[in-house]
Enzyme design. Sequence first.
Site, PDB file in Angstrom:
ATOM      1  CB  SER A 119      -0.829  -0.464   0.851  1.00 27.60           C
ATOM      2  OG  SER A 119      -1.185  -1.246   1.522  1.00 27.60           O
ATOM      3  CG  HIS A 140      -2.228  -0.727  -3.771  1.00 26.58           C
ATOM      4  ND1 HIS A 140      -2.652   0.803  -3.470  1.00 26.58           N
ATOM      5  CD2 HIS A 140      -2.992  -1.440  -2.691  1.00 26.58           C
ATOM      6  CE1 HIS A 140      -3.421   0.649  -2.525  1.00 26.58           C
ATOM      7  NE2 HIS A 140      -2.684  -0.607  -1.939  1.00 26.58           N
ATOM      8  CD  GLU A 152      -3.573   3.354  -5.772  1.00 29.04           C
ATOM      9  OE1 GLU A 152      -3.467   5.045  -5.903  1.00 29.04           O
ATOM     10  OE2 GLU A 152      -3.081   3.231  -4.655  1.00 29.04           O
ATOM     11  CG  ASN A 190      -3.966   3.421   0.571  1.00 25.00           C
ATOM     12  OD1 ASN A 190      -5.095   3.557   0.588  1.00 25.00           O
ATOM     13  ND2 ASN A 190      -3.280   2.147   0.239  1.00 25.00           N
TER      14      ASN A 190
HETATM   15  N1  LIG Z   1      -6.267  -4.785   4.304  1.00 30.05           N
HETATM   16  C1  LIG Z   1      -6.782  -3.987   2.846  1.00 30.05           C
HETATM   17  O1  LIG Z   1      -7.418  -2.934   2.972  1.00 30.05           O
HETATM   18  C2  LIG Z   1      -5.481  -3.810   1.809  1.00 30.05           C
HETATM   19  C3  LIG Z   1      -5.367  -2.936   0.946  1.00 30.05           C
HETATM   20  C4  LIG Z   1      -4.547  -2.986   0.183  1.00 30.05           C
HETATM   21  C5  LIG Z   1      -3.252  -3.191   0.131  1.00 30.05           C
HETATM   22  N2  LIG Z   1      -2.607  -4.317   0.735  1.00 30.05           N
HETATM   23  C6  LIG Z   1      -1.441  -5.029   1.327  1.00 30.05           C
HETATM   24  O2  LIG Z   1      -1.708  -6.258   0.451  1.00 30.05           O
HETATM   25  C7  LIG Z   1      -0.624  -6.577   1.577  1.00 30.05           C
HETATM   26  C8  LIG Z   1      -0.759  -8.465   2.481  1.00 30.05           C
HETATM   27  O3  LIG Z   1      -2.189  -7.390   3.380  1.00 30.05           O
HETATM   28  P1  LIG Z   1      -3.402  -7.810   4.220  1.00 30.05           P
HETATM   29  O4  LIG Z   1      -4.403  -7.067   4.763  1.00 30.05           O
HETATM   30  O5  LIG Z   1      -4.148  -9.354   2.558  1.00 30.05           O
HETATM   31  O6  LIG Z   1      -2.981  -8.174   5.321  1.00 30.05           O
HETATM   32  P2  LIG Z   1      -3.179  -9.694   6.426  1.00 30.05           P
HETATM   33  O7  LIG Z   1      -2.384  -9.637   7.765  1.00 30.05           O
HETATM   34  O8  LIG Z   1      -4.720 -10.216   5.831  1.00 30.05           O
HETATM   35  O9  LIG Z   1      -2.764 -10.750   5.635  1.00 30.05           O
HETATM   36  C9  LIG Z   1      -0.889 -10.727   5.687  1.00 30.05           C
HETATM   37  C10 LIG Z   1      -0.248 -11.867   5.567  1.00 30.05           C
HETATM   38  O10 LIG Z   1       1.132 -12.124   4.934  1.00 30.05           O
HETATM   39  C11 LIG Z   1       0.894 -12.809   6.386  1.00 30.05           C
HETATM   40  N3  LIG Z   1       2.527 -12.862   6.596  1.00 30.05           N
HETATM   41  C12 LIG Z   1       2.957 -12.194   7.833  1.00 30.05           C
HETATM   42  N4  LIG Z   1       3.705 -12.425   8.179  1.00 30.05           N
HETATM   43  C13 LIG Z   1       4.606 -12.814   7.627  1.00 30.05           C
HETATM   44  C14 LIG Z   1       5.985 -13.145   7.293  1.00 30.05           C
HETATM   45  N5  LIG Z   1       7.369 -12.998   8.723  1.00 30.05           N
HETATM   46  N6  LIG Z   1       6.820 -13.798   5.895  1.00 30.05           N
HETATM   47  C15 LIG Z   1       5.757 -14.334   5.203  1.00 30.05           C
HETATM   48  N7  LIG Z   1       4.653 -13.783   5.465  1.00 30.05           N
HETATM   49  C16 LIG Z   1       3.778 -13.656   6.583  1.00 30.05           C
HETATM   50  C17 LIG Z   1       0.576 -13.369   7.077  1.00 30.05           C
HETATM   51  O11 LIG Z   1       0.269 -14.680   7.709  1.00 30.05           O
HETATM   52  C18 LIG Z   1      -0.980 -13.866   6.130  1.00 30.05           C
HETATM   53  O12 LIG Z   1      -0.579 -14.498   5.120  1.00 30.05           O
HETATM   54  C19 LIG Z   1       0.253  -5.378   2.736  1.00 30.05           C
HETATM   55  O13 LIG Z   1       1.086  -5.316   1.655  1.00 30.05           O
HETATM   56  C20 LIG Z   1      -1.009  -4.310   2.785  1.00 30.05           C
HETATM   57  O14 LIG Z   1      -0.625  -3.544   2.760  1.00 30.05           O
HETATM   58  C21 LIG Z   1      -3.754  -4.716   1.790  1.00 30.05           C
END
Ligand SMILES: NC(=O)c1ccc[n+]([C@@H]2O[C@H](COP(=O)([O-])OP(=O)(O)OC[C@H]3O[C@@H](n4cnc5c(N)ncnc54)[C@H](O)[C@@H]3O)[C@@H](O)[C@H]2O)c1
Length: 284
Positions: A119, A140, A152, A190
């Site tokens: 993000s 993104h 994005e 964001n």
């Molecule tokens: N949540 C949102 O609204 C959103 C929207 C767009 C982009 N994102 C981006 O997507 C990415 C994931 O976000 P999310 O919301 O799915 O988070 P989440 O917390 O739901 O999932 C995170 C994932 O990362 C894994 N993880 C955690 N620590 C780890 C490690 N040390 N090594 C390997 N894997 C690890 C977890 O097991 C899980 O599968 C981030 O970069 C976030 O910024 C999130």
Amino acid sequence: MSFQKIGVVGSGIMGSGVTEVAATTGASVLVCSRTTERADAVLVAIDQSLARQVEKGKRDVEEAAEVRRRITATTEVKDLAECDFVMETVVEDLSVKLELFATLGSVVAPTTVIATCTSTLPVIDLAMQVEHPERVCGVHFFNPVTVMALVEVVRPISASDDTIDAAIDFVRACGKEPIEVKDQAGFIVNALLFPYLNNAVRILEQGVATREGIDAAMKGGCGFPMGPFALLDLVGLDTSLAILDALYAEYADANFAPVPLLRRMVSAGQLGRKSGAGFYQYPR
Ligand SMILES: NC(=O)c1ccc[n+]([C@@H]2O[C@H](COP(=O)([O-])OP(=O)(O)OC[C@H]3O[C@@H](n4cnc5c(N)ncnc54)[C@H](O)[C@@H]3O)[C@@H](O)[C@H]2O)c1
């Protein structure tokens, strides 16, 4: 160029959604999780999501089954070796993503396009972890991935036109609208959204109104589909805090400095919908 074999690393909120939409492009999709429990859980989440779409008449049963047949799961990053495109969707933590990119660079072919779902983090730093950094970009997606139209496509200064074109083609094949953006923290959405969300927490902390009152005000007064606290709970408070920290690190603008209440809630494990409690409660 269309991708035939797509890898998705990470099985959280975004990993699950990206896996599902990637499978709608006709490619086979391998989702990589750290544990078999999480890998199983992501497949269950996709089954439920596809069933909901069938119920709502958005897909027919056969189409949903066809999408699901293209998806498999693994716990081994090395199984991604045959992929021509890999999407990284792990936790918003630069050190974790840097390590993962270094590993991916040693596993996949030198021509494999590698994208991050970050993000806010600098895509260039991730690109520099692999040989041929010109094949790295940001893709993104927004949450919930199956619903939100925008993606994005982030161009780090190292990316080739071929990489960006391939990412844009992929996004369109997912049925989404790509917007190309420079590799600058927060990109478009964001960078504009998070000062608003942060300031909502600030006025809650100041006692200006209740969280329900602030949510109702922004829905009724601005026509937003959900208020700031419902949205923070949907995004995840830990992810929101990481986004604000990265924005503040880039711009040193007080609007991005996370309000203490947000940090305290994350320390307390109140992460929003995914943990069952955030600004609101989510019975499980
Ligand atoms: N949540 C949102 O609204 C959103 C929207 C767009 C982009 N994102 C981006 O997507 C990415 C994931 O976000 P999310 O919301 O799915 O988070 P989440 O917390 O739901 O999932 C995170 C994932 O990362 C894994 N993880 C955690 N620590 C780890 C490690 N040390 N090594 C390997 N894997 C690890 C977890 O097991 C899980 O599968 C981030 O970069 C976030 O910024 C999130």
